[in-house]
Design a protein around this motif. Structure first.
Motif, PDB file in Angstrom:
ATOM      1  N   TYR A 198     -13.807  -2.493  12.229  1.00 52.39           N
ATOM      2  CA  TYR A 198     -12.980  -2.618  13.442  1.00 52.39           C
ATOM      3  C   TYR A 198     -13.735  -1.980  14.618  1.00 52.39           C
ATOM      4  N   GLU A 199     -13.113  -1.026  15.289  1.00 50.98           N
ATOM      5  CA  GLU A 199     -13.773  -0.395  16.435  1.00 50.98           C
ATOM      6  C   GLU A 199     -14.459   0.916  16.075  1.00 50.98           C
ATOM      7  N   GLY A 200     -14.521   1.239  14.768  1.00 50.65           N
ATOM      8  CA  GLY A 200     -15.229   2.455  14.360  1.00 50.65           C
ATOM      9  C   GLY A 200     -16.715   2.363  14.640  1.00 50.65           C
ATOM     10  N   LYS A 201     -17.334   1.278  14.178  1.00 51.05           N
ATOM     11  CA  LYS A 201     -18.708   0.926  14.555  1.00 51.05           C
ATOM     12  C   LYS A 201     -19.729   2.034  14.292  1.00 51.05           C
ATOM     13  N   ARG A 202     -19.645   2.672  13.132  1.00 49.60           N
ATOM     14  CA  ARG A 202     -20.619   3.718  12.855  1.00 49.60           C
ATOM     15  C   ARG A 202     -20.727   3.952  11.354  1.00 49.60           C
ATOM     16  N   VAL A 203     -21.763   4.718  10.983  1.00 49.53           N
ATOM     17  CA  VAL A 203     -21.950   5.232   9.628  1.00 49.53           C
ATOM     18  C   VAL A 203     -21.929   6.755   9.705  1.00 49.53           C
ATOM     19  N   GLN A 204     -21.185   7.400   8.794  1.00 50.35           N
ATOM     20  CA  GLN A 204     -21.182   8.855   8.714  1.00 50.35           C
ATOM     21  C   GLN A 204     -21.718   9.298   7.353  1.00 50.35           C
ATOM     22  N   LYS A 205     -22.423  10.420   7.357  1.00 48.40           N
ATOM     23  CA  LYS A 205     -22.952  11.009   6.128  1.00 48.40           C
ATOM     24  C   LYS A 205     -22.209  12.307   5.837  1.00 48.40           C
ATOM     25  N   PHE A 206     -21.794  12.485   4.572  1.00 50.15           N
ATOM     26  CA  PHE A 206     -21.097  13.683   4.140  1.00 50.15           C
ATOM     27  C   PHE A 206     -21.884  14.318   2.995  1.00 50.15           C
ATOM     28  N   VAL A 207     -22.150  15.607   3.106  1.00 47.82           N
ATOM     29  CA  VAL A 207     -22.931  16.324   2.107  1.00 47.82           C
ATOM     30  C   VAL A 207     -21.988  17.102   1.196  1.00 47.82           C
ATOM     31  N   PRO A 208     -22.147  17.027  -0.132  1.00 48.47           N
ATOM     32  CA  PRO A 208     -21.237  17.726  -1.037  1.00 48.47           C
ATOM     33  C   PRO A 208     -21.365  19.241  -0.922  1.00 48.47           C
ATOM     34  N   THR A 209     -20.210  19.917  -0.882  1.00 43.61           N
ATOM     35  CA  THR A 209     -20.192  21.379  -0.811  1.00 43.61           C
ATOM     36  C   THR A 209     -19.301  21.981  -1.889  1.00 43.61           C
ATOM     37  N   GLY A 210     -18.800  21.143  -2.823  1.00 43.05           N
ATOM     38  CA  GLY A 210     -17.928  21.638  -3.880  1.00 43.05           C
ATOM     39  C   GLY A 210     -16.505  21.188  -3.663  1.00 43.05           C
ATOM     40  N   MET A 211     -15.714  21.234  -4.727  1.00 40.87           N
ATOM     41  CA  MET A 211     -14.333  20.790  -4.668  1.00 40.87           C
ATOM     42  C   MET A 211     -13.449  21.883  -4.088  1.00 40.87           C
ATOM     43  N   GLY A 212     -12.428  21.467  -3.333  1.00 41.97           N
ATOM     44  CA  GLY A 212     -11.470  22.407  -2.761  1.00 41.97           C
ATOM     45  C   GLY A 212     -10.141  21.708  -2.556  1.00 41.97           C
ATOM     46  N   PRO A 213      -9.152  22.379  -1.984  1.00 49.28           N
ATOM     47  CA  PRO A 213      -7.855  21.741  -1.748  1.00 49.28           C
ATOM     48  C   PRO A 213      -7.964  20.628  -0.734  1.00 49.28           C
ATOM     49  N   ALA A 214      -7.113  19.646  -0.864  1.00 47.70           N
ATOM     50  CA  ALA A 214      -7.131  18.495   0.031  1.00 47.70           C
ATOM     51  C   ALA A 214      -6.697  18.910   1.423  1.00 47.70           C
ATOM     52  N   SER A 215      -7.374  18.418   2.422  1.00 48.00           N
ATOM     53  CA  SER A 215      -6.995  18.649   3.813  1.00 48.00           C
ATOM     54  C   SER A 215      -7.471  17.462   4.613  1.00 48.00           C
ATOM     55  N   PRO A 216      -6.576  16.741   5.298  1.00 55.89           N
ATOM     56  CA  PRO A 216      -5.144  16.984   5.490  1.00 55.89           C
ATOM     57  C   PRO A 216      -4.325  16.667   4.237  1.00 55.89           C
ATOM     58  N   PRO A 217      -2.980  16.818   4.287  1.00 54.85           N
ATOM     59  CA  PRO A 217      -2.172  16.530   3.121  1.00 54.85           C
ATOM     60  C   PRO A 217      -2.390  15.116   2.602  1.00 54.85           C
TER      61      PRO A 217
END
Length: 220
Positions: A198-217
């Motif tokens: 859609y209008e996002g038009k990008r690629v993002q990279k996320f680096v793993p840092t370990g599991m934690g509580p979900a945020s946002p709910p």
């Protein structure tokens, strides 16, 4: 598409019009087999009875995923796929299929035998909640990463049980937020690459840092 090099087979998520997973010989292109939801024969009469728009595959149009339909999150599970948006094969050979606008993942053997399913954010209408799948890079592929381009989250599921255990992201244009989280890929170090349509038009990279509580709910 997903390649099975050992079997020399190409799996295709043929889902905007034909509502199926279809498998070809990866060297010759010859048809081998196909199946619909629950491993059954695809039947478009289900959509015609529900009043869904089914354009000709030769018209240049695609199925209108936002058109009104009789999809009922509280009713019995749909007997047919709606939009088969991705197909992925785990190391042990199970085939994971994103039935995007039915808000579910279905799992099969390679011959199309149905194994199990899991609904994700089942009350999601519009473009649905299950858009793609990436497997974690540990030997057991313990986790699934599943982008949801309608609710703008990436959920983390235990692969064996398909239980949602965490999530990240929210709607927005800033780093770490999403506008149409669409496709996902993972590299050998576990970094996630997520495209936005859609209008996002990008690629993002996320680096793993370990599991934690979900945020946002979590959206159930």
């Amino acid at each position: 598409m997903m390649l099975d090099p050992a079997a020399k087979e190409l799996y295709v998520a043929d889902g905007y019009v034909n509502h199926r997973v279809i498998v070809f010989d990866s060297e010759t292109g010859a048809y081998k087999r196909h199946w619909g939801a629950y491993g059954k024969r695809p039947d478009d009469s289900y959509f015609e009875e529900a009043g869904e728009h089914l354009p000709s595959p030769f018209s240049g149009a695609v199925q209108h995923e936002n058109a009104p339909s009789k999809y009922d999150p509280d009713g019995p599970p749909a007997p047919q796929f709606r939009i088969v948006h991705a197909v992925r094969i785990a190391n042990e050979g199970l085939v994971y299929v994103c039935d995007r606008t039915n808000d579910r993942i279905q799992v099969f053997q390679k011959d199309g035998t149905f194994v199990k399913e899991k609904f994700i954010a089942k009350t999601t209408l519009g473009s649905g909640s299950v858009w793609d799948i990436a497997f974690s890079t540990d030997p057991d592929q313990t986790y699934l990463f599943v982008p949801d381009g309608t609710n703008q989250q990436v959920r983390v599921l235990l692969r064996d049980s398909l239980e949602v255990v965490s999530a990240f992201g929210r709607a927005g244009r800033w780093a770490g937020e999403f506008y149409g989280a669409h496709n996902i890929a993972i590299d050998s170090e576990g970094a996630l690459f997520i495209t936005e349509t859609y209008e996002g038009k990008r690629v993002q990279k996320f680096v793993p840092t370990g599991m934690g509580p979900a945020s946002p709910p979590l959206i159930p």
